[in-house]
Write an enzyme that holds these catalytic residues in place. Structure first.
Site, PDB file in Angstrom:
ATOM      1  N   HIS A   1      12.969   8.126  17.758  1.00 22.10           N
ATOM      2  CA  HIS A   1      13.475   7.037  16.938  1.00 22.10           C
ATOM      3  C   HIS A   1      14.214   5.987  17.756  1.00 22.10           C
ATOM      4  O   HIS A   1      14.636   6.244  18.873  1.00 22.10           O
ATOM      5  CB  HIS A   1      14.399   7.605  15.876  1.00 22.10           C
ATOM      6  CG  HIS A   1      13.723   8.617  15.019  1.00 22.10           C
ATOM      7  ND1 HIS A   1      13.975   9.960  15.121  1.00 22.10           N
ATOM      8  CD2 HIS A   1      12.762   8.477  14.082  1.00 22.10           C
ATOM      9  CE1 HIS A   1      13.214  10.611  14.261  1.00 22.10           C
ATOM     10  NE2 HIS A   1      12.461   9.736  13.614  1.00 22.10           N
TER      11      HIS A   1
ATOM     12  N   GLU B   1      19.663  14.390  17.067  1.00 21.42           N
ATOM     13  CA  GLU B   1      18.930  13.960  18.263  1.00 21.42           C
ATOM     14  C   GLU B   1      19.908  13.319  19.248  1.00 21.42           C
ATOM     15  O   GLU B   1      20.998  12.939  18.849  1.00 21.42           O
ATOM     16  CB  GLU B   1      17.896  12.889  17.877  1.00 21.42           C
ATOM     17  CG  GLU B   1      16.784  13.389  16.995  1.00 21.42           C
ATOM     18  CD  GLU B   1      15.873  12.273  16.502  1.00 21.42           C
ATOM     19  OE1 GLU B   1      16.185  11.089  16.740  1.00 21.42           O
ATOM     20  OE2 GLU B   1      14.862  12.611  15.881  1.00 21.42           O
TER      21      GLU B   1
ATOM     22  N   ARG C   1       0.821  -1.219   0.000  1.00 19.92           N
ATOM     23  CA  ARG C   1       0.000   0.000   0.000  1.00 19.92           C
ATOM     24  C   ARG C   1       0.856   1.271   0.000  1.00 19.92           C
ATOM     25  O   ARG C   1       0.657   2.171  -0.813  1.00 19.92           O
ATOM     26  CB  ARG C   1      -0.925  -0.020   1.222  1.00 19.92           C
ATOM     27  CG  ARG C   1      -2.034   1.017   1.186  1.00 19.92           C
ATOM     28  CD  ARG C   1      -3.090   0.728   2.249  1.00 19.92           C
ATOM     29  NE  ARG C   1      -2.503   0.750   3.585  1.00 19.92           N
ATOM     30  CZ  ARG C   1      -2.517   1.825   4.383  1.00 19.92           C
ATOM     31  NH1 ARG C   1      -3.103   2.928   3.985  1.00 19.92           N
ATOM     32  NH2 ARG C   1      -1.969   1.794   5.573  1.00 19.92           N
ATOM     33  N   GLU C   2       1.811   1.338   0.928  1.00 16.73           N
ATOM     34  CA  GLU C   2       2.656   2.524   1.019  1.00 16.73           C
ATOM     35  C   GLU C   2       3.520   2.681  -0.231  1.00 16.73           C
ATOM     36  O   GLU C   2       3.770   3.786  -0.699  1.00 16.73           O
ATOM     37  CB  GLU C   2       3.561   2.446   2.256  1.00 16.73           C
ATOM     38  CG  GLU C   2       2.821   2.400   3.579  1.00 16.73           C
ATOM     39  CD  GLU C   2       2.114   3.716   3.898  1.00 16.73           C
ATOM     40  OE1 GLU C   2       2.610   4.783   3.486  1.00 16.73           O
ATOM     41  OE2 GLU C   2       1.053   3.666   4.549  1.00 16.73           O
TER      42      GLU C   2
END
Lengths: 404, 305
Positions: B260, B217, B19-20
């Site tokens: 993440h 990050e 789908r993606e």
């Protein structure tokens, strides 16, 4: 996920690394029996997922089974750094000639496992590396080949260890490297690795951590250790908010929502996303004097029900007056769907969306539709011309208007 | 010019019928990218938005008569390693891995195989690469019309551990009149195919690029590695950094994971405070707000002249 010492010892044992005869006990009676079976002096060690148990009184020595039972009873009741022990480990007091350290960790920069060995075991390896760098041997491993014995031998050789100690320790370090790879550990440590008076090596303590992403494929090992999929080994007990958000997330496969409130105690509810956006926005709120009540992540285009469920959970938290709905520019998650979800949450809780939503800043996919929906309920829509910092500022100033 | 991609760059999508992946293929085609084939085992003979689907990469190569330049891999985590091995062994030199939640052992194996074959991996857990108005490889920026809003051609290279923040930062630069040479979502995991320091030489060699913006990050040593690279190489490119997740330095947040997979703080070097100090020591200003980035970049570019 981190393993208890008694589990780590089982893992090490499975990998063919010798351990002493030990017993995991959850009652004083069991500890007495284990001590009887082992015979002689024993050590009783608290099984907690935190460091510093020695200092806290979670490790005691006993010369008789009765004494072992007595210590076990006390340790089983002893809370360490906010953790209650899962049980105690009863271990023979070994006749140790020398203590070593053996470990395998990931070197993220080189993207390879790194073997570590030291002839100064029993203490923190970081401390040894800092003060006695010549007593720490290191060696990287290839990801594409089976960890070879010779690499382990080289690493041990770097510390100056030779003779039968070298030949006996080599397979132990090599097996540790293999188990680290085979079981998807992020850390596999034996400390101390003891050489007994008779020359044998045994693992006296072990510390293992497995990558969470690998848990599905490591199910056989986890089953064997009796670890349920629900046993997440978080460093703290999940709150009601965290449990509820998780339940909403698993009820529907579309999109992902996550929520945390451990360590947060403010009055501004955050309905924010995605990974990097949430970190950025939480900082922006706090830097401007705001007090977040929680942290969330929205991603992967969740359904209206999911967005609504998340907003409701945030709004239901004690002390939450308003919510800030903010994300970095979205390309997959749809603005209109999140808008629908948060408005539905307000209405279902009998709150006025225009009053309750302090700010709505989500630019990107389907933003025109999102703006229309918000307008209908008197909620101002902020597009990309309002920076993330500015959006956070607006939310903070609105919550500060609320009379205490 | 630009880095990694160009006007003639061709790529395939592995897992194209998901789908993606169907959306991603549409977005890339709309943007003008050359998606020349797709792979989903057992689906040979189908088409996704006009792109022919094959069972294997080998079949794609045979049908095209040449090896495509890149592959976007978007298959479930358990199958990703095999798909990436397949792409690399069949000669593909740039692999963008979109899939998240891949154990790091698998990632490390893929990276080592790529190194041995002079191939490069971007990701995993990333949105890909975009050269504004030239080529978009992956979901970066979303649908073509949205990507066009955020990304404009220019001289700034963007590298980000967060896919969404790649777009947020580029959009902020665009609004301030600063276009991008290439924007790369490098991925948020503990081990990734290409780190900032590993991509810097590409930007360094690119004439179009005059400055770099990075989003960082807590967690990992990637920023320390960049600081070392900057100190060791007399780079012509000024760098501006933004650090998110400063709140994770708080005592009550210790040991918790946010964002993440790579954001978990495992050591002393991993904290935001430590990373900010390190970057600043290397001459990389770390701004506190995204909207401060354009001015910081202009300052740096001005100082150079």
């Amino acid at each position: 996920m981190r393993f208890y010492e008694y589990e780590s010892r089982r893992i090490v044992e499975r990998a063919g690394i010798p351990v002493t005869k030990y017993g995991f006990c959850t009652t004083a009676d069991e500890a007495r029996k284990a001590a009887e079976e082992i015979g002689g002096s024993v050590v009783i060690k608290s099984q907690v997922l935190t460091g510093g148990r020695m200092k806290a009184g979670g490790v005691k020595f006993a010369d008789t089974p009765d004494e072992a039972a007595e210590h076990a009873a006390a340790i089983l009741e002893l809370e360490i750094n906010g953790h209650m022990p899962k049980g105690v480990l009863v271990d023979p007091k070994a006749e140790v000639a020398q203590e070593y350290y053996a470990g395998v960790v990931w070197d993220g920069t080189r993207k390879r496992p790194l073997m570590l060995f030291s002839d100064m075991g029993g203490i923190d390896i970081e401390e040894v590396a800092d003060k006695h760098p010549d007593h720490v041997g290191r060696g990287h491993l290839s990801n594409l080949f089976d960890p070879p014995d010779f690499r382990a031998k080289e690493v041990i050789g770097h510390t100056g260890v030779t003779g039968s100690a070298l030949t006996r320790a080599t397979p132990i370090l090599a097996r540790l490297a293999r188990l680290m790879r085979d079981y998807d550990m992020t850390l596999a440590e034996i400390n101390p690795l003891a050489r007994l008076e008779d020359g044998r090596f045994v693992a006296l303590d072990a510390h293992m951590e497995m990558e969470n992403e690998a848990r599905p494929r490591q199910k056989p090992l986890l089953d064997d250790l009796g670890i349920e999929p629900t046993d997440t080994r978080e460093p703290y007990e999940p709150s009601e908010f965290e449990r509820n958000v998780k339940a909403i997330d698993s009820a529907d496969h579309r999109g992902v929502i996550q929520g945390k409130d451990h360590g947060f105690a403010g009055n501004l509810g955050l309905v924010i996303g995605a990974g990097g956006g949430s970190l950025t926005l939480t900082d922006a709120v706090r830097s401007q004097g705001g007090k977040p009540a929680n942290y969330t992540e929205i991603g992967g285009n969740p359904s209206v029900a999911k967005a609504c469920g998340l907003a409701k959970e945030v709004l239901k938290k004690d002390g939450v007056e308003k919510i800030a709905v903010m994300m970095s520019i979205v390309s997959n998650t749809r603005v209109d769907i999140v808008a629908r979800g948060v408005i539905k949450a307000c209405l279902e809780l009998g709150k006025d969306p225009a009053e309750t939503i302090a700010v709505f800043r989500i630019p990107g996919a389907w933003e025109e539709e999102g703006e229309k929906i918000l307008k209908r309920y008197g909620v101002e829509y902020c597009d990309r011309s309002v920076s993330m910092w500015e959006a956070a500022a607006r939310a903070v100033s609105k919550i500060q208007e609320v009379p205490a | 010019m630009s880095v990694l991609l160009s006007q003639d760059f061709t790529f395939i999508v592995q897992g194209i019928t998901g789908r993606e992946a169907v959306n991603l293929t549409r977005e890339c085609l709309d943007y003008g990218s050359k998606v020349v084939g797709g792979v989903t085992p057992g689906r040979k003979g189908r088409e996704v938005h006009g792109v022919p689907v094959f069972d294997t990469v080998e079949q794609v190569v045979d049908s095209l008569g040449y090896v495509p330049d890149g592959s976007v891999v978007t298959v479930p985590p358990a199958f990703t390693k095999d798909a990436v091995f397949e792409a690399i062994v069949r000669g593909i030199k740039l692999v963008v891995i979109v899939t998240e939640r891949i154990p790091r052992r698998d990632v490390a194996e893929m990276v080592e195989l790529a190194d041995r074959n002079d191939a490069r991996i971007i990701g995993p857990n990333c949105l890909g690469v975009i050269v504004p108005e030239v080529c978009k490889m992956g979901g970066i920026g979303g649908p073509a019309k949205d990507a066009a809003k955020a990304y404009t051609p220019g001289s700034i290279g963007v590298m980000s551990r967060s896919g969404g923040m790649t777009t947020e930062i580029s959009s902020t630069l665009t609004a301030a009149g600063l276009g991008q040479s290439t924007a790369i979502s490098i991925g948020g995991d503990a081990i990734i195919g290409s780190t900032y320091a590993e991509l810097m030489p590409l930007f360094e060699a690119d004439e179009q690029t005059e400055g770099i913006v990075i989003y960082t990050e807590p967690g990992g040593r990637m920023e320390a590695q960049l600081s070392e690279w900057v100190a060791e190489n007399d780079s012509r490119l000024p760098i501006v950094a933004f650090m998110a997740g400063r709140f994770m330095d708080d005592e009550e947040m210790k040991g918790m994971s946010f964002g993440h997979a790579g954001t978990i703080v495992e050591g002393k070097e991993d904290t935001a405070t430590e990373k900010i100090a390190r970057l600043q020591e290397a001459g990389v200003p770390v701004v506190e707000r995204i909207d401060e980035i354009p001015d910081a970049v202009k300052d740096k570019l001005g100082a150079k002249v």
